[in-house]
Enzyme design. Structure first.
Site, PDB file in Angstrom:
ATOM      1  N   LYS A 206     -33.446 -72.616 -26.561  1.00  0.00           N
ATOM      2  CA  LYS A 206     -32.770 -71.566 -25.810  1.00  0.00           C
ATOM      3  C   LYS A 206     -31.537 -71.114 -26.576  1.00  0.00           C
ATOM      4  CE  LYS A 206     -30.873 -70.522 -21.297  1.00  0.00           C
ATOM      5  NZ  LYS A 206     -30.612 -71.038 -19.954  1.00  0.00           N
ATOM      6  N   LYS A 258     -36.798 -69.095 -25.601  1.00  0.00           N
ATOM      7  CA  LYS A 258     -36.095 -68.075 -24.834  1.00  0.00           C
ATOM      8  C   LYS A 258     -34.880 -67.594 -25.591  1.00  0.00           C
ATOM      9  CE  LYS A 258     -33.760 -67.809 -20.478  1.00  0.00           C
ATOM     10  NZ  LYS A 258     -33.247 -68.540 -19.363  1.00  0.00           N
ATOM     11  N   SER A 284     -33.864 -61.021 -19.034  1.00  0.00           N
ATOM     12  CA  SER A 284     -33.304 -59.862 -18.336  1.00  0.00           C
ATOM     13  C   SER A 284     -32.964 -58.706 -19.272  1.00  0.00           C
ATOM     14  CB  SER A 284     -32.070 -60.291 -17.546  1.00  0.00           C
ATOM     15  OG  SER A 284     -31.114 -60.920 -18.389  1.00  0.00           O
ATOM     16  N   TYR A 323     -40.351 -60.312 -15.753  1.00  0.00           N
ATOM     17  CA  TYR A 323     -40.035 -59.657 -14.479  1.00  0.00           C
ATOM     18  C   TYR A 323     -41.088 -58.606 -14.121  1.00  0.00           C
ATOM     19  CZ  TYR A 323     -35.680 -62.145 -15.163  1.00  0.00           C
ATOM     20  OH  TYR A 323     -34.763 -63.152 -15.359  1.00  0.00           O
TER      21      TYR A 323
HETATM   22  C1  PBG Z   1     -29.711 -70.751 -16.766  1.00  0.00           C
HETATM   23  C2  PBG Z   1     -30.601 -69.594 -17.038  1.00  0.00           C
HETATM   24  C3  PBG Z   1     -30.259 -68.359 -17.578  1.00  0.00           C
HETATM   25  C4  PBG Z   1     -31.435 -67.610 -17.618  1.00  0.00           C
HETATM   26  C5  PBG Z   1     -32.450 -68.387 -17.099  1.00  0.00           C
HETATM   27  N1  PBG Z   1     -31.928 -69.622 -16.755  1.00  0.00           N
HETATM   28  C6  PBG Z   1     -28.944 -67.826 -17.961  1.00  0.00           C
HETATM   29  C7  PBG Z   1     -28.220 -68.340 -19.134  1.00  0.00           C
HETATM   30  O1  PBG Z   1     -28.627 -69.311 -19.770  1.00  0.00           O
HETATM   31  O2  PBG Z   1     -27.163 -67.778 -19.454  1.00  0.00           O
HETATM   32  C8  PBG Z   1     -31.525 -66.206 -18.120  1.00  0.00           C
HETATM   33  C9  PBG Z   1     -32.742 -65.446 -17.703  1.00  0.00           C
HETATM   34  C10 PBG Z   1     -32.666 -63.995 -18.021  1.00  0.00           C
HETATM   35  O3  PBG Z   1     -31.720 -63.517 -18.689  1.00  0.00           O
HETATM   36  O4  PBG Z   1     -33.583 -63.277 -17.600  1.00  0.00           O
HETATM   37  N2  PBG Z   1     -29.664 -71.053 -15.394  1.00  0.00           N
END
Ligand code: PBG
Length: 336
Positions: A206, A258, A284, A323
């Protein structure tokens, strides 16, 4: 010159022959999308009477308990594989240790129970296992006295969250906070509580990404700084394999990369390296980019959606969190 595929100066070998008609292109396609491999991320917000639109993600809402149940039922009807739940607690309930995340009546636990009551086992019900939606400082962990994210103290909270989510009936937990050792601690906590059947979709790779921007609105995040001390640096791909080895060793059942589109090379490396299911999360900001460009008339929205999803699958991800999951599943069901 036939060795070069040429006769009379013209090519004998013509790849274009396999692109002549839609039926031909469909027949020879190397990558196909199927609704079952799509996972819908969904937000549920405590204390709202109507779904609240997320402005930076046109078409996405923070659900009420009722609208979430409807969305889950629609996902089943469309043949979607799973749903990934995120809870947005009332602002006043957030605190430094993210208490709503472990409260049996916390918004996420309530949502898990609601969705399980609605769909039973017809949809794989997953939950984000992270503190950032529940803390008043917005970080994914608890802080030490100097304000740094404390890895090992956070693990204790994750263990409690895992138990709370499993007790609520989740099929899969998704530890996403990028703490070292999180998968092992979550596995041990689940097993000790009799939840051997609950599996772990580890957010293994991530990256600290600018593309999470719209998500911060979606979960009403209180974060002011960034997550660069725990999420990975986008410059590094080999490091992803190190994270991967650790998570598999700690018992991850499935692994995730991710964001998706900016890291397709990493998706490929991970997919080549493992024999567990690999997921990629189209996040997102990836969603917002396409929707914003399409709203301006700058790209063909539906084609762009299919192209991005196909690319993620082609790179080696067997599962895609998106989404657009329900909409795309319907298109696929209609033979698109
Ligand atoms: C952490 C989490 C995030 C996302 C999914 N799980 C945010 C982050 O790590 O800042 C982001 C998902 C997205 O941007 O669609 N709880």
């Amino acid at each position: 010159m036939s060795g070069h595929g040429r006769h009379g100066g013209f090519p004998a070998v013509r790849p274009r022959r396999l692109r002549t008609t839609p039926a031909m292109r469909r027949m020879v396609a190397e990558t196909r999308l199927h609704p079952a491999e799509l996972i819908l991320p969904a937000f549920v917000r405590e204390g709202v009477r109507e779904p609240v639109p997320v402005e930076s993600m046109p078409g996405v809402v923070q659900h009420t308990r009722d609208s979430l149940r409807k969305a889950a039922a629609e996902a089943v009807a469309a043949g979607v594989g799973g749903i990934m739940l995120f809870g947005v607690p009332e602002e006043a309930k957030k605190d430094a240790v993210g208490t709503p995340g472990t409260d049996p009546d916390g918004v996420l636990q309530v949502a898990i129970r609601d969705v399980r009551a609605e769909v039973g086992d017809d949809l794989v019900v997953m939950s984000d296992l992270c503190l950032d939606e529940h803390t008043d400082h917005g970080h994914c962990g608890v802080l030490d006295e100097r304000g740094r994210v404390d890895n090992d103290a956070t693990l204790e909270r994750y263990a409690e969250m895992a138990r709370a989510q499993a007790d609520a009936g989740v099929h899969v937990v998704g530890p996403s906070g990028m703490m070292d050792g999180q998968v092992g601690v979550v596995r041990a906590a689940l097993d000790a509580a009799g939840h051997q059947d609950v599996s772990i979709l580890a957010y293994t790779v991530k990256y600290a990404s600018a593309f999470y921007g719209p998500f911060r609105e979606a979960v009403g995040s209180s974060l002011t700084g960034d997550r660069k001390t725990y999420q990975q640096d986008g410059a590094n791909a080999r490091e992803a394999l190190r994270e991967l080895a650790l998570d598999l060793g700690e018992g991850a059942d499935m692994v995730m990369v991710k964001p998706a589109l900016p890291y397709l090379d990493v998706v490929r490396r991970v997919a080549d390296a493992v024999d567990v299911p690999v997921a990629a999360y189209q996040i997102s900001g990836e969603y917002a980019m396409v929707e914003a460009a399409a709203a301006n008339g700058w790209i063909d929205r539906d084609r762009a959606i299919m192209e991005t999803l196909t690319s993620v699958r082609r790179a080696g991800a067997g599962l895609v969190l998106t989404y657009w999951a329900v909409e795309v599943a319907r298109w696929l069901g209609a033979g698109r």
